[in-house]
Write an enzyme that holds these catalytic residues in place. Structure first.
Site, mmCIF file in Angstrom:
data_model
loop_
_atom_site.group_PDB
_atom_site.id
_atom_site.type_symbol
_atom_site.label_atom_id
_atom_site.label_comp_id
_atom_site.label_asym_id
_atom_site.label_seq_id
_atom_site.Cartn_x
_atom_site.Cartn_y
_atom_site.Cartn_z
ATOM 1 C CE LYS A 170 -2.055 -1.106 3.723
ATOM 2 N NZ LYS A 170 -1.429 -2.455 4.091
ATOM 3 N NE ARG A 179 -3.999 -1.493 9.757
ATOM 4 C CZ ARG A 179 -2.941 -0.964 9.171
ATOM 5 N NH1 ARG A 179 -2.786 0.360 8.835
ATOM 6 N NH2 ARG A 179 -1.822 -1.740 9.035
ATOM 7 N NE ARG A 191 7.421 -2.607 6.094
ATOM 8 C CZ ARG A 191 5.948 -2.676 6.368
ATOM 9 N NH1 ARG A 191 5.452 -2.129 5.459
ATOM 10 N NH2 ARG A 191 5.588 -3.130 7.097
ATOM 11 N NE ARG A 211 6.472 -0.579 10.307
ATOM 12 C CZ ARG A 211 5.181 -0.540 9.639
ATOM 13 N NH1 ARG A 211 5.069 0.254 8.347
ATOM 14 N NH2 ARG A 211 4.136 -1.152 10.220
ATOM 15 N NE ARG A 216 2.205 -4.978 11.404
ATOM 16 C CZ ARG A 216 3.074 -4.540 10.509
ATOM 17 N NH1 ARG A 216 4.137 -4.851 10.804
ATOM 18 N NH2 ARG A 216 2.824 -3.606 9.568
HETATM 19 P P1 ADP Z 1 2.289 -1.914 3.341
HETATM 20 O O1 ADP Z 1 2.306 -0.443 2.948
HETATM 21 O O2 ADP Z 1 1.016 -2.398 2.568
HETATM 22 O O3 ADP Z 1 2.413 -2.311 4.544
HETATM 23 P P2 ADP Z 1 4.791 -1.783 1.862
HETATM 24 O O4 ADP Z 1 4.616 -0.759 0.693
HETATM 25 O O5 ADP Z 1 5.383 -1.050 2.945
HETATM 26 O O6 ADP Z 1 3.466 -2.105 2.543
HETATM 27 O O7 ADP Z 1 5.541 -3.118 1.363
HETATM 28 C C1 ADP Z 1 6.092 -3.914 2.205
HETATM 29 C C2 ADP Z 1 7.514 -4.343 1.561
HETATM 30 O O8 ADP Z 1 7.132 -4.889 0.438
HETATM 31 C C3 ADP Z 1 8.403 -3.119 1.445
HETATM 32 O O9 ADP Z 1 9.694 -3.535 1.831
HETATM 33 C C4 ADP Z 1 8.142 -2.736 -0.212
HETATM 34 O O10 ADP Z 1 9.396 -2.522 -0.756
HETATM 35 C C5 ADP Z 1 8.100 -4.381 -0.762
HETATM 36 N N1 ADP Z 1 7.275 -4.537 -1.709
HETATM 37 C C6 ADP Z 1 6.132 -3.645 -2.190
HETATM 38 N N2 ADP Z 1 5.543 -3.887 -3.233
HETATM 39 C C7 ADP Z 1 6.114 -4.986 -3.712
HETATM 40 C C8 ADP Z 1 5.926 -5.746 -5.145
HETATM 41 N N3 ADP Z 1 5.116 -5.681 -5.953
HETATM 42 N N4 ADP Z 1 7.116 -6.749 -5.057
HETATM 43 C C9 ADP Z 1 7.977 -6.808 -4.020
HETATM 44 N N5 ADP Z 1 8.127 -5.999 -3.185
HETATM 45 C C10 ADP Z 1 7.034 -5.483 -2.856
HETATM 46 P P1 AMP Z 2 0.911 0.501 8.807
HETATM 47 O O1 AMP Z 2 2.183 1.368 8.773
HETATM 48 O O2 AMP Z 2 -0.036 0.801 8.062
HETATM 49 O O3 AMP Z 2 1.535 -0.984 8.780
HETATM 50 O O4 AMP Z 2 0.518 0.704 10.513
HETATM 51 C C1 AMP Z 2 1.284 0.317 11.578
HETATM 52 C C2 AMP Z 2 0.502 0.021 12.850
HETATM 53 O O5 AMP Z 2 -0.124 1.356 13.282
HETATM 54 C C3 AMP Z 2 -0.612 -0.967 12.620
HETATM 55 O O6 AMP Z 2 -0.088 -2.167 12.979
HETATM 56 C C4 AMP Z 2 -1.402 -0.339 13.978
HETATM 57 O O7 AMP Z 2 -0.952 -0.675 15.188
HETATM 58 C C5 AMP Z 2 -1.561 1.193 13.708
HETATM 59 N N1 AMP Z 2 -2.232 1.525 12.707
HETATM 60 C C6 AMP Z 2 -2.248 2.265 11.399
HETATM 61 N N2 AMP Z 2 -3.461 2.391 10.880
HETATM 62 C C7 AMP Z 2 -4.167 1.953 11.700
HETATM 63 C C8 AMP Z 2 -5.672 2.139 11.812
HETATM 64 N N3 AMP Z 2 -6.122 2.746 10.750
HETATM 65 N N4 AMP Z 2 -6.549 1.561 12.773
HETATM 66 C C9 AMP Z 2 -5.915 1.291 13.801
HETATM 67 N N5 AMP Z 2 -4.395 1.177 14.064
HETATM 68 C C10 AMP Z 2 -3.756 1.579 12.830
#
Ligand code: ADP
Ligand code: AMP
Length: 216
Positions: A13, A88, A123, A156, A167
């Site tokens: 995302k 969420r 990541r 992270r 998660r």
């Molecule tokens: P989210 O925001 O949904 O938690 P991220 O955008 O941070 O996910 O992506 C999670 C990890 O996967 C990151 O390290 C990112 O660089 C990697 N990633 C994202 N999209 C892809 C893809 N299409 N193929 C491989 N790795 C990806």
């Molecule tokens: P993310 O960066 O989107 O993976 O979010 C990291 C963490 O922040 C999640 O695991 C939750 O603990 C908190 N968080 C982010 N967005 C929300 C949401 N919309 N509702 C509740 N918790 C959230």
């Protein structure tokens, strides 16, 4: 254009939100980034959120809804925005509706849990601006340095495999029902998220009817 990005933690995302921002010139609103900044700054909301985030649980709805409500009032949201990580839960989606926010597109990025587990180990995120990278699939130009702001990249805390498992469970239980919620409103688009980042971006822009952004 008001857009929601749905998908499991690690589905991509944040990565796609950064691309859509660039092409469509609307801000990315990542509740994860807002919460991490609040925790870093030690605000009241940050203090309330900390224990939930570290345990891989969702922060209480009221805390997150208030953060989003405040953020959406800012001027840069006038022409649209990308919500990344919000809503969420069904009550969060209902709260968004009650704020009077009309959603044009919900992009659901689908990635199986096994792939998520692999992705999370690689990541890296910018400790300052929150930009997302992957050591193998989406590396920064200079190792461990953010392309966007030059700050150091970090791992992270909640990307530890045990926390990622929790998660994912939370996602399946509390967030996945939102697919049905938005499908009923006729705005849900499902994207195959296992392909390369650029391919997922193409599919996403197509779903948004913004494919011309790639040509221009
Ligand atoms: P989210 O925001 O949904 O938690 P991220 O955008 O941070 O996910 O992506 C999670 C990890 O996967 C990151 O390290 C990112 O660089 C990697 N990633 C994202 N999209 C892809 C893809 N299409 N193929 C491989 N790795 C990806
Ligand atoms: P993310 O960066 O989107 O993976 O979010 C990291 C963490 O922040 C999640 O695991 C939750 O603990 C908190 N968080 C982010 N967005 C929300 C949401 N919309 N509702 C509740 N918790 C959230």
């Amino acid at each position: 254009m008001n857009i929601i990005l749905l998908g499991a933690p690690g589905a991509g995302k944040g990565t796609q939100a950064e691309k859509i921002c660039e092409y469509c010139h609307i801000p990315q609103i990542s509740t994860g980034n807002i919460i991490r900044a609040a925790m870093k700054n030690g605000t009241d909301a940050g203090k309330k959120a900390q224990e939930f985030v570290n345990a891989g649980k969702l922060v209480p709805d009221a805390v997150v809804i208030e953060m989003v409500n405040e953020r959406l009032k800012q001027d840069d949201c006038k022409n649209g925005f990308i919500l990344d990580g919000f809503p969420r839960t069904v009550p969060q989606a209902q709260a968004l509706k009650e704020m009077g926010v009309e959603i044009d597109h919900v992009i659901d990025i689908e990635v199986p849990d096994e792939t998520i587990m692999q992705r999370m180990t690689g990541r890296r995120v910018c400790g300052d601006c929150g930009a997302t990278y992957h050591m193998v699939y989406n590396p920064p130009k200079v190792e461990n340095v953010c392309d966007k702001c030059g700050h150091e990249l970090i791992i992270r805390k909640d990307d530890h495999p045990d926390t990622v498992k929790d998660r994912l469970q939370v996602y399946h239980e509390q967030t996945e029902p939102l697919k049905g919620f938005y499908e009923n409103l006729g705005v849900l688009y499902v994207i195959e998220g296992t392909r390369a980042v650029e391919e997922v971006t193409k599919d996403t822009l197509n779903a948004l009817g913004a494919q011309s952004a790639l040509e221009g």
